[in-house]
Structure formats: structure tokens, C-alpha cells
Design a protein around this motif. Structure first.
Motif: not given
Lengths: 140, 140
Positions: B12-27
Motif C-alpha cells: 500500500x503506497x500512500x499516493x496523493x490520489x488516494x489521500x484525495x479520495x480519502x479526504x473527499x470521502x471523509x468530507x
DNA sequence: CAAGGCTTGGCAATGATTTTCATATCAAAT
DNA sequence: ATTTGATATGAAAATCATTGCCAAGCCTTG
């Protein structure tokens, strides 16, 4: 008196195809996909278009004569609804064996939630899945 | 009916895209479709491929960081799961608004069934869906 | 720097369900 | 029995969410 208002259900004509679909559905013990029903009907020699199967199933659901659920793939599975009300099962993930459950508690709970939430047309899905004793014991 | 389960999670690599998705979801307050998340991220200026959004969401679900349900159209709606435990919701079929439910009763019931049935590894799914007060009041 | 592996993202492919549309069928009226 | 207006059918095309494919990009390690 002003309780009866039957408009939503559009005209309904009893056609051989619709009866076939109903029979095919009723002949199945559990839930079946439209695709499967269509195939089985074809195998039984009655040619009915897939579109028609879908339309008939939709009408049956609309009329409350069938229940519908979604499997893991988002596919819709239909089941004929006799006079019994809906039922929940504990399904074996391995062999498919299904155990009917006493779900009074759940029904009551769901009804209460529906009432208290203010939501309209609340429907519920309860699925339990595990591995039955035989499957967890025997090899395979 | 083949079960679908894959998604190699090991690396599992922390990529900006994945973080974006997580942020968008959490938002988002309630459940949201992948499509909606994708659109919203695009609107916020971060270009992420739809495929990537799907992959990230699948990974999040697999990792237990997100819950997923299906609406009437078979569309999958995702919701970020904080530190809260396993939870059930009453979801609005129309706008996706989700009401967290007190599910002690259900959990107890499910546990009892699991114990009494002798089945192993019993897991359950409970989904309630309806139309929230706002949506049933508004258009449609 | 180079190699190998994980990721990405656009686009094609899937697959269930729906829609389209020309044709067939029914029910009632003529 | 024939006409007429409405509904039903089915084959093919359209939709639509989701997934598969794959060449190109990015990291990390050697």
C-alpha cells in the motif's frame, strides 16, 4: 372510505408470457435472477423475451407479489411471495444451505426505526452468512 | 454464483490520489457515489481518474475504512468510517443522507443466532433504506 | 543511473437492466 | 366481423456503473 385509491398500478393485462414468468418464479424455491428465470423458461420450451421477463418481474414487484434483493454483484434476485411474509435466512457461504430464522425481533425493530425516523417507504435487508457445521467439519 | 473477492492489499503506497479520495470521502456527511466523489474532486481542482477513485474506494472498503451500501439503482454508495465500530444506517434512497442507528438489539440477536445455529464465522449485513422527510416532501 | 514494481488514467470491455420501435394482440365499440 | 385505440412483445440498441487493459509515470532500492 376514502382509503381506497388504486391508481399507481398501470393497466394490467393477463398475458401468457406474464403468467409464464409468474409460474417460473413460483416454481423456484429461493431467489433467482431474471437471467436464470429466462434461461429456465427457455429450457422448458416457452420462448419469452428477456425484456418481457424483466417487465413482468418489475410488475410483480410493483404489485407486491415478489420480493427483490441484490447480491454482491449488484444483480437483482427475485422471489415469489406467497402468503407468507418476507423471511430472513442464515446462509452457508460454502454449500448454500439456508436456515430460516425467527425474525420477529428484527421486524419489530425495523418497524420502530421506520416509524421514529420519519422516513417514508422504509424497507430492510438482513443477511446472515457463515459456515455451517457440516462444511466447517468435513474437509473439502 | 462465484464469490468475488480479490484486491491485493499487501503493498500500500500512500499516493496523493488516494489521500484525495480519502479526504473527499471523509468530507462528506453521508454516503456518496464514486461518480459524485469524482465530480466533487474535479470541482475542487484535483484531477483524479475515475478508475483510481474506484480502486481507492475498494481499497478503503477492504481495509475497513469505509462502508458501502447499494441504493435502488444498484449504485454503490460509500461512506468514510471513523473510529466508530461496525455500524448500520438508514439511508435515503434519494439523496444518500444516512442516519446512524442504534443497533444493539440487532447485534445481540445476530450473536445469538450465530451461537445457536452452530454456524462458524457468522457475519451479518443489515440495510435499511427509505426516503427521508426532505426528499419525500420535495419534488418527484 | 538502472531495474523492477506499484500507480495512474484514459479508454475499451462487461454485464445487467432499460429503452426503442416496429409489430402483434386484446377489448370494446361499430 | 371489422375497426379502433390502447397495451404488450421482443430483438436490437442504448444506458450506466463498474472493471479490465495497458502504456507511461513515479518511487525505492541496488
Amino acid at each position: 372510505m376514502p382509503r381506497t385509491r388504486r391508481i399507481p398500478v398501470p393497466p394490467w393485462r393477463d398475458t401468457p408470457q406474464r403468467l409464464q414468468v409468474l409460474r417460473a418464479l413460483a416454481a423456484r424455491p429461493g431467489f433467482s435472477s431474471a437471467k436464470l428465470l429466462h434461461a429456465r423458461m427457455a429450457a422448458d420450451g416457452c420462448e419469452v423475451g428477456l425484456s418481457t421477463v424483466y417487465r413482468a418481474l418489475a410488475a410483480l414487484v410493483e404489485a407486491g407479489q415478489a420480493d427483490v434483493v441484490r447480491d454482491d454483484n449488484g444483480e437483482r434476485l427475485f422471489r415469489h411471495r406467497g402468503e407468507e411474509q418476507h423471511q430472513h435466512y442464515l446462509v452457508c457461504r460454502h454449500c448454500g444451505f439456508a436456515l430460516a430464522l425467527d425474525t420477529d425481533e428484527i421486524e419489530t425493530w425495523a418497524d420502530r426505526i421506520a416509524r421514529e425516523s420519519g422516513f417514508a417507504d422504509v424497507r430492510h435487508t438482513v443477511e446472515l452468512a457463515g459456515v455451517c457445521t457440516e462444511c466447517s467439519a468435513g474437509p473439502l
